[in-house]
Design a protein around this motif. Structure first.
Motif, PDB file in Angstrom:
ATOM      1  N   TRP A 113       0.735  -1.104  -0.060  1.00 60.91           N
ATOM      2  CA  TRP A 113       0.018   0.049   0.122  1.00 60.91           C
ATOM      3  C   TRP A 113       0.880   1.207   0.090  1.00 60.91           C
ATOM      4  N   ALA A 114       1.741   1.438   0.777  1.00 65.98           N
ATOM      5  CA  ALA A 114       2.830   2.391   0.647  1.00 65.98           C
ATOM      6  C   ALA A 114       3.473   2.755  -0.407  1.00 65.98           C
ATOM      7  N   ARG A 115       4.037   1.788  -1.206  1.00 64.37           N
ATOM      8  CA  ARG A 115       4.554   1.958  -2.346  1.00 64.37           C
ATOM      9  C   ARG A 115       3.508   2.239  -3.550  1.00 64.37           C
ATOM     10  N   ALA A 116       2.379   1.763  -3.457  1.00 66.90           N
ATOM     11  CA  ALA A 116       1.384   2.133  -4.517  1.00 66.90           C
ATOM     12  C   ALA A 116       0.943   3.412  -4.410  1.00 66.90           C
ATOM     13  N   MET A 117       0.700   3.786  -2.909  1.00 63.61           N
ATOM     14  CA  MET A 117       0.160   5.365  -2.841  1.00 63.61           C
ATOM     15  C   MET A 117       1.277   6.502  -3.329  1.00 63.61           C
ATOM     16  N   ALA A 118       2.463   6.097  -2.900  1.00 68.11           N
ATOM     17  CA  ALA A 118       3.763   6.931  -3.125  1.00 68.11           C
ATOM     18  C   ALA A 118       3.836   7.201  -4.783  1.00 68.11           C
ATOM     19  N   GLU A 119       3.733   5.930  -5.293  1.00 66.40           N
ATOM     20  CA  GLU A 119       3.653   6.012  -6.944  1.00 66.40           C
ATOM     21  C   GLU A 119       2.344   6.697  -7.399  1.00 66.40           C
ATOM     22  N   ALA A 120       1.148   6.534  -6.823  1.00 68.35           N
ATOM     23  CA  ALA A 120       0.009   7.311  -7.269  1.00 68.35           C
ATOM     24  C   ALA A 120       0.249   8.771  -6.855  1.00 68.35           C
ATOM     25  N   SER A 121       0.609   9.336  -5.723  1.00 70.29           N
ATOM     26  CA  SER A 121       0.947  10.667  -5.696  1.00 70.29           C
ATOM     27  C   SER A 121       1.732  11.196  -6.619  1.00 70.29           C
ATOM     28  N   GLN A 122       2.826  10.472  -7.050  1.00 69.68           N
ATOM     29  CA  GLN A 122       3.772  11.139  -8.084  1.00 69.68           C
ATOM     30  C   GLN A 122       3.110  11.338  -9.236  1.00 69.68           C
ATOM     31  N   ARG A 123       2.372  10.059  -9.849  1.00 65.77           N
ATOM     32  CA  ARG A 123       1.508  10.226 -10.868  1.00 65.77           C
ATOM     33  C   ARG A 123       0.548  11.408 -11.203  1.00 65.77           C
ATOM     34  N   LEU A 124      -0.092  11.521  -9.810  1.00 60.12           N
ATOM     35  CA  LEU A 124      -1.327  12.391  -9.967  1.00 60.12           C
ATOM     36  C   LEU A 124      -0.833  13.743  -9.307  1.00 60.12           C
ATOM     37  N   GLU A 125       0.529  13.895  -9.044  1.00 55.31           N
ATOM     38  CA  GLU A 125       0.965  15.295  -8.383  1.00 55.31           C
ATOM     39  C   GLU A 125       0.182  15.621  -7.165  1.00 55.31           C
ATOM     40  N   VAL A 126      -0.163  14.691  -6.297  1.00 52.07           N
ATOM     41  CA  VAL A 126      -0.566  14.932  -4.986  1.00 52.07           C
ATOM     42  C   VAL A 126       0.381  15.019  -3.929  1.00 52.07           C
ATOM     43  N   PRO A 127       0.775  16.025  -3.304  1.00 53.16           N
ATOM     44  CA  PRO A 127       1.674  16.164  -2.244  1.00 53.16           C
ATOM     45  C   PRO A 127       1.475  15.067  -1.173  1.00 53.16           C
ATOM     46  N   LEU A 128       2.025  14.231  -1.118  1.00 55.44           N
ATOM     47  CA  LEU A 128       2.078  13.242  -0.159  1.00 55.44           C
ATOM     48  C   LEU A 128       3.351  13.471   1.080  1.00 55.44           C
ATOM     49  N   ARG A 129       2.851  14.072   2.225  1.00 54.60           N
ATOM     50  CA  ARG A 129       3.784  14.549   3.117  1.00 54.60           C
ATOM     51  C   ARG A 129       4.576  13.259   3.842  1.00 54.60           C
ATOM     52  N   ALA A 130       3.673  12.066   4.003  1.00 54.85           N
ATOM     53  CA  ALA A 130       4.415  11.056   4.908  1.00 54.85           C
ATOM     54  C   ALA A 130       3.314  10.121   5.093  1.00 54.85           C
ATOM     55  N   GLN A 131       4.014   8.739   5.269  1.00 61.21           N
ATOM     56  CA  GLN A 131       2.861   7.433   5.708  1.00 61.21           C
ATOM     57  C   GLN A 131       3.433   6.912   6.849  1.00 61.21           C
ATOM     58  N   PHE A 132       2.524   6.477   7.501  1.00 58.15           N
ATOM     59  CA  PHE A 132       2.656   5.721   8.982  1.00 58.15           C
ATOM     60  C   PHE A 132       2.182   4.476   9.085  1.00 58.15           C
ATOM     61  N   ILE A 133       2.393   3.585  10.110  1.00 62.65           N
ATOM     62  CA  ILE A 133       1.708   2.494  10.548  1.00 62.65           C
ATOM     63  C   ILE A 133       1.416   2.937  11.941  1.00 62.65           C
ATOM     64  N   VAL A 134      -0.036   2.450  12.006  1.00 62.70           N
ATOM     65  CA  VAL A 134      -0.529   2.723  13.517  1.00 62.70           C
ATOM     66  C   VAL A 134      -0.648   1.195  13.772  1.00 62.70           C
ATOM     67  N   HIS A 135       0.253   0.654  14.766  1.00 61.38           N
ATOM     68  CA  HIS A 135       0.285  -0.771  15.122  1.00 61.38           C
ATOM     69  C   HIS A 135      -0.163  -1.130  16.735  1.00 61.38           C
ATOM     70  N   SER A 136       0.041  -2.168  17.273  1.00 58.01           N
ATOM     71  CA  SER A 136      -0.711  -2.672  18.440  1.00 58.01           C
ATOM     72  C   SER A 136       0.023  -1.642  19.644  1.00 58.01           C
TER      73      SER A 136
END
Length: 148
Positions: A113-136
C-alpha cells in the motif's frame, strides 16, 4: 475535540518526528484495520478533516472501473480522491496512516500500500507528506526504504 487535541492541531509540524508524536497522541495504537486520511495545512499544522476509512481493499493494485477515472488501480482511486479532498479543504499535503493490529514490523501489505500510494501521488501530483503504520503499540513512520 478536546482542548488538548485542539492544541495539538495548532502545533507546527516541521519535522516528521513531530508529526509522528502528534499522531501517537491522537491515534494511540491500533484497534482494527483501517486507513486514516489526514492533511497538512499551509501553516504546517495538521489540517481538517481527520478521516478514518475502514474496509479499504486488500490489494492496492487491483484494477477497478470508475465512472470518472476509467480502469485504474485501487491506489489510484484513493490518491485521486485524497487529492480532491486536499484541494477542496484548502490543505497543502496529504498524510496517510495505515492502522492494523500487530507489531511495528513492516508487513508485505504495508509495503504494497505504501509503495502504491507513493507512486500514485507522484503520477497524480498529489503532495504526500508522509505515511505511517499505527500498530498495536504505537505509531511508526514508513520511509521509502521500507517500501521501495
Amino acid at each position: 475535540m478536546t482542548t488538548a487535541n485542539s492544541s495539538l492541531r495548532d502545533r507546527v509540524l516541521d519535522h516528521d518526528d513531530k508529526l509522528r508524536d502528534v499522531l501517537q497522541v491522537l491515534l494511540q495504537r491500533a484497534s482494527q484495520r483501517q486507513m486514516w486520511l489526514m492533511f497538512m495545512d499551509d501553516r504546517g499544522c495538521l489540517g481538517d478533516p481527520l478521516m478514518p476509512m475502514d474496509d479499504y481493499p486488500d490489494d492496492p493494485n487491483d484494477v477497478v472501473e470508475i465512472d470518472d477515472l476509467g480502469s485504474v488501480s485501487e491506489a489510484h482511486v484513493l490518491m485521486h480522491r485524497a487529492g480532491m479532498l486536499r484541494e477542496l479543504t484548502g490543505n497543502v499535503s496529504v498524510v496517510i496512516a495505515w492502522e492494523r493490529v500487530g507489531s511495528d514490523s513492516v508487513m508485505n501489505s504495508d509495503r504494497a500500500w505504501a509503495r502504491a500510494m507513493a507512486e500514485a501521488s507522484q503520477r497524480l501530483e498529489v503532495p504526500l507528506r508522509a505515511q505511517f503504520i499505527v500498530h498495536s503499540h504505537g505509531v511508526r513512520q514508513l520511509h521509502p526504504d521500507d517500501y521501495l
